[in-house]
Design a protein around this motif. Structure first.
Motif, mmCIF file in Angstrom:
data_model
loop_
_atom_site.group_PDB
_atom_site.id
_atom_site.type_symbol
_atom_site.label_atom_id
_atom_site.label_comp_id
_atom_site.label_asym_id
_atom_site.label_seq_id
_atom_site.Cartn_x
_atom_site.Cartn_y
_atom_site.Cartn_z
ATOM 1 N N THR A 69 0.826 -1.211 0.000
ATOM 2 C CA THR A 69 0.000 0.000 0.000
ATOM 3 C C THR A 69 0.861 1.262 0.000
ATOM 4 N N GLY A 70 1.936 1.225 0.785
ATOM 5 C CA GLY A 70 2.800 2.404 0.857
ATOM 6 C C GLY A 70 3.521 2.688 -0.449
ATOM 7 N N LEU A 71 4.199 1.667 -0.967
ATOM 8 C CA LEU A 71 4.970 1.861 -2.192
ATOM 9 C C LEU A 71 4.083 1.941 -3.424
ATOM 10 N N GLY A 72 2.931 1.240 -3.378
ATOM 11 C CA GLY A 72 2.070 1.206 -4.551
ATOM 12 C C GLY A 72 1.092 2.349 -4.648
ATOM 13 N N PHE A 73 0.717 2.959 -3.496
ATOM 14 C CA PHE A 73 -0.300 4.012 -3.539
ATOM 15 C C PHE A 73 0.163 5.320 -2.891
ATOM 16 N N VAL A 74 0.635 5.237 -1.642
ATOM 17 C CA VAL A 74 0.990 6.477 -0.929
ATOM 18 C C VAL A 74 2.138 7.195 -1.632
ATOM 19 N N GLY A 75 3.197 6.456 -1.989
ATOM 20 C CA GLY A 75 4.336 7.086 -2.665
ATOM 21 C C GLY A 75 3.974 7.711 -3.998
ATOM 22 N N PRO A 76 3.318 6.967 -4.916
ATOM 23 C CA PRO A 76 2.915 7.582 -6.186
ATOM 24 C C PRO A 76 1.966 8.763 -6.026
ATOM 25 N N LEU A 77 1.034 8.690 -5.051
ATOM 26 C CA LEU A 77 0.129 9.815 -4.830
ATOM 27 C C LEU A 77 0.910 11.049 -4.396
ATOM 28 N N PHE A 78 1.875 10.856 -3.509
ATOM 29 C CA PHE A 78 2.717 11.960 -3.056
ATOM 30 C C PHE A 78 3.520 12.531 -4.230
ATOM 31 N N ALA A 79 4.056 11.633 -5.111
ATOM 32 C CA ALA A 79 4.838 12.107 -6.264
ATOM 33 C C ALA A 79 3.970 12.905 -7.227
ATOM 34 N N LEU A 80 2.752 12.435 -7.508
ATOM 35 C CA LEU A 80 1.860 13.165 -8.417
ATOM 36 C C LEU A 80 1.542 14.554 -7.888
ATOM 37 N N SER A 81 1.420 14.654 -6.558
ATOM 38 C CA SER A 81 1.077 15.958 -5.976
ATOM 39 C C SER A 81 2.198 16.973 -6.145
ATOM 40 N N GLN A 82 3.432 16.495 -6.395
ATOM 41 C CA GLN A 82 4.577 17.401 -6.513
ATOM 42 C C GLN A 82 4.870 17.820 -7.959
ATOM 43 N N ILE A 83 4.119 17.293 -8.924
ATOM 44 C CA ILE A 83 4.319 17.723 -10.311
ATOM 45 C C ILE A 83 3.860 19.172 -10.437
ATOM 46 N N PRO A 84 4.712 20.058 -10.924
ATOM 47 C CA PRO A 84 4.360 21.483 -10.920
ATOM 48 C C PRO A 84 3.194 21.805 -11.848
ATOM 49 N N ARG A 85 2.348 22.724 -11.393
ATOM 50 C CA ARG A 85 1.274 23.212 -12.262
ATOM 51 C C ARG A 85 1.842 24.136 -13.332
ATOM 52 N N GLN A 86 2.786 24.987 -12.916
ATOM 53 C CA GLN A 86 3.427 25.926 -13.829
ATOM 54 C C GLN A 86 4.712 25.295 -14.342
ATOM 55 N N MET A 87 4.740 24.925 -15.595
ATOM 56 C CA MET A 87 5.902 24.242 -16.141
ATOM 57 C C MET A 87 7.096 25.188 -16.254
ATOM 58 N N PRO A 88 8.312 24.676 -15.987
ATOM 59 C CA PRO A 88 9.498 25.540 -16.118
ATOM 60 C C PRO A 88 9.613 26.102 -17.530
ATOM 61 N N ALA A 89 10.033 27.365 -17.610
ATOM 62 C CA ALA A 89 10.156 28.031 -18.905
ATOM 63 C C ALA A 89 11.603 28.122 -19.371
ATOM 64 N N GLU A 90 12.554 27.682 -18.515
ATOM 65 C CA GLU A 90 13.965 27.696 -18.901
ATOM 66 C C GLU A 90 14.690 26.559 -18.187
#
Length: 597
Positions: A185-206
């Motif tokens: 549960t931790g590696l399969g769900f909690v970790g990926p959910l945490f990683a998805l939450s850290q994907i930036p909304r504003q994409m880097p421009a440089e």
């Protein structure tokens, strides 16, 4: 405990981001939850799903995760409305999962499709948006994944320590499966959910990079003093080997294709990794960034020559198709370097890789379709050369040379695994003797007989495994047995064990042919064939009674009129044509000493 508190605090402090991540990627997270549920099901009931079904479900869900995330990121960057984003994400995810689930009838290659979808995730936000910021976005994804993994592992290690402490200090019964559920549960769900939450909304421009960053500094040192020098030496080795082939006429060795593939991938990955380092890197990395395309043409020609020889001799297989695809991909990457505006656009490397994998994934030009077509034509060509064909159909059994028989058997096994034996149906006359007239059961054996293949080794129809589970405790009645010999391995040679008896001792010696009992000059053996016959009965009984599947596995046998028993801890049996062919496993031997006096 302090590490656990810090890990939990890190996750809790970002709870709002996790909620936002769920809102941005609901389809992806539902697929992750489904994959986690499958993992937990496997922990709870290891024999509940067959290996084939488990693999199909898992690969389909992975494809759904990657496809839905890529669609959501692309449309979010394009400013599409929430409903449009999630609808497209769901459609992309379901389409990807369906393609994998129906891979056999559609001739889809799941590894190629999933690889293309994974490459699409970082590329999606930058399609039609310019290349500036792409490297920084990929760097952010790598750091996010690493942070999520480390944080989750520390948290789960702490939870496991708490559970172990409760069991040890307070005698709280905690089954081993509980730890499995926690980690899945931790590696399969909690970790990926945490990683998805850290994907930036504003994409880097440089592609700005901080040289003071510890990881960036480490990559810089690795490139300057390790990666570039090693790649230069390896390039020299491959070029010298190619020159040797030209001068001596020697044929390339079998593994040269994979060596060139590994070298080419290493060059391209380093090119991507050090893209923004040109302004501050040392001379070695700057030289690499300027001249890396010149390292590849020689090995590419060597790869093309080796593949042409192998395909000419034995046709196209998925592995050879992959090498051809890599050669084409590498040639296109090098061609792109001749275009000034593409030379500094690193998106071209993953984009061409994604396009190549999509080409291989499905369609008449795909990996499976081309390989099946090639091998079916090769089978007919072998039969034609052996004089077995008349008007293009099998008219008589052929007198096959051993090499041709092995080649035909290998082709048939490949077509059977791909579910494409029907490709050979046009080569057989209709009516009596047509191997396809008897249905699917036993089709492979009937085709082999119709082609005149001599008896030979066949691949396993299926495997049967058993492993004693800590949670499945049950008493074993030993009856009159009074002597135990533990930790023996069936099918593996080991030193003999002596049991003191009146007169001469009894020596028990495991070997590759079975278990031998020797006393004085008299020897008796429980052979592999004896145990295989007994296991046929055991497997039939256990497969017919799911309730007994997890119980203790005690096999009673007779050796020279004396009864013994084997209490197995683990077993792996191979079943061919409905009969047990081989057995390997760890067991404890039980016997009555009085029987041997």
């Amino acid at each position: 405990m302090s590490r656990l508190a810090r890990a939990f605090g890190g996750i809790w402090s970002r709870r709002d981001e996790v909620v936002v991540g769920f809102a941005r990627f609901p389809v992806t997270i539902l697929a992750i939850a489904a994959l986690t549920a499958v993992g937990n099901w496997e922990v709870a009931a290891p024999d509940g799903l067959s290996r084939e079904v488990l693999e199909r479900i898992s690969l389909a869900l992975v494809a759904m995760i990657a496809g839905s995330a890529a669609a959501a990121l692309h449309l979010e960057r394009r400013g599409a409305g929430y409903g449009v984003r999630q609808g497209a994400s769901a459609c992309a995810g379901v389409a990807a999962a369906a393609a994998v689930w129906f891979a056999e009838p559609l001739l889809v290659a799941p590894p190629a499709l999933i690889g293309a979808l994974l490459l699409a995730v970082p590329l999606a936000p930058y399609v039609g948006a310019g290349c500036a910021g792409f490297w920084a976005f990929v760097w952010r994804l790598i750091n996010t994944a690493a942070l999520a993994f480390v944080t989750t592992v520390v948290f789960l290690a702490g939870v496991s320590a708490i559970l172990a402490s409760l069991e040890y200090l307070f005698d709280v019964p905690i089954r081993g499966a509980v730890y499995g559920h926690v980690w899945v549960t931790g590696l399969g769900f909690v970790g990926p959910l945490f990683a998805l939450s850290q994907i930036p909304r504003q994409m880097p421009a440089e592609d700005a990079v901080d040289r003071r960053d510890l990881v960036v500094a480490g990559v810089e040192v690795l490139s300057d003093f390790v990666a570039v020098p090693l790649l230069a030496v390896y390039a020299a080795i491959l070029h010298v080997y190619g020159l040797k082939i030209v001068l001596t006429g020697e044929l390339p060795k079998n593994q040269i294709g994979w060596m060139v593939l590994s070298f080419g991938m290493a060059v391209l990955l380093l090119r991507l990794a050090v893209h923004p380092f040109a302004t501050f890197a040392r001379a070695t990395t700057r030289l690499f960034l300027r001249f890396w395309p010149f390292l590849l043409p020689g090995p590419l020609l060597l790869l093309a020559f080796a593949i042409a020889i192998r395909i000419g001799d034995a046709g196209v297989t998925p592995r050879r198709y992959a090498l051809v695809l890599f050669a084409v991909f590498l040639a296109l990457v090098l061609a792109a370097q001749a275009v000034a505006r593409l030379r500094q656009d690193i998106r071209i490397i993953p984009a061409l890789g994604m396009a190549a994998l999509l080409l291989a994934a499905a369609g008449p030009w795909g990996m499976m379709a081309v390989s099946v077509r090639s091998q079916a034509e090769r089978a007919v060509a072998i039969l034609h050369a052996a004089g077995a064909l008349e008007d293009g159909r099998v008219a008589r059994t052929a007198a096959l040379a051993p090499a041709d028989a092995d080649a035909l058997r290998s082709i048939l096994r490949f077509l059977a695994e791909a579910g494409q034996l029907d490709r050979l149906a046009p080569a057989f006359p209709s009516g009596e003797g047509n191997p396809f007239a008897g249905g699917r059961d036993g089709l492979l054996a009937r085709i082999e007989a119709a082609m005149g293949l001599p008896a030979g080794p066949r691949g396993p129809d299926r495997s049967w495994t058993y492993s004693a589970r800590p949670g499945a405790h049950a008493a074993v009645a030993t009856g009159r047995f009074d002597t135990l010999v533990p930790m023996l391995d069936w099918g593996v040679e080991a030193p003999g064990t002596e049991i003191a008896l009146a007169g001469s001792p009894l020596t028990i010696r495991p070997g590759p042919d079975g278990l031998t009992f020797t006393r004085g000059d008299v020897a008796a053996t429980l052979s592999n064939a004896d145990l295989a016959r007994l296991f046929g009965q055991v497997i039939a009984a256990r497969d017919g009674d799911p309730a007994a599947r997890d119980g203790p596995l005690l096999v009673r046998a007779e050796v020279d009129g004396r009864e013994v028993a084997l209490l197995f801890e683990s077993v792996s049996a191979t079943i061919v044509a409905g009969a047990v062919e081989s057995v390997f496993g760890r067991y404890t031997l039980l016997l009555a000493a009085a029987d041997w006096n």
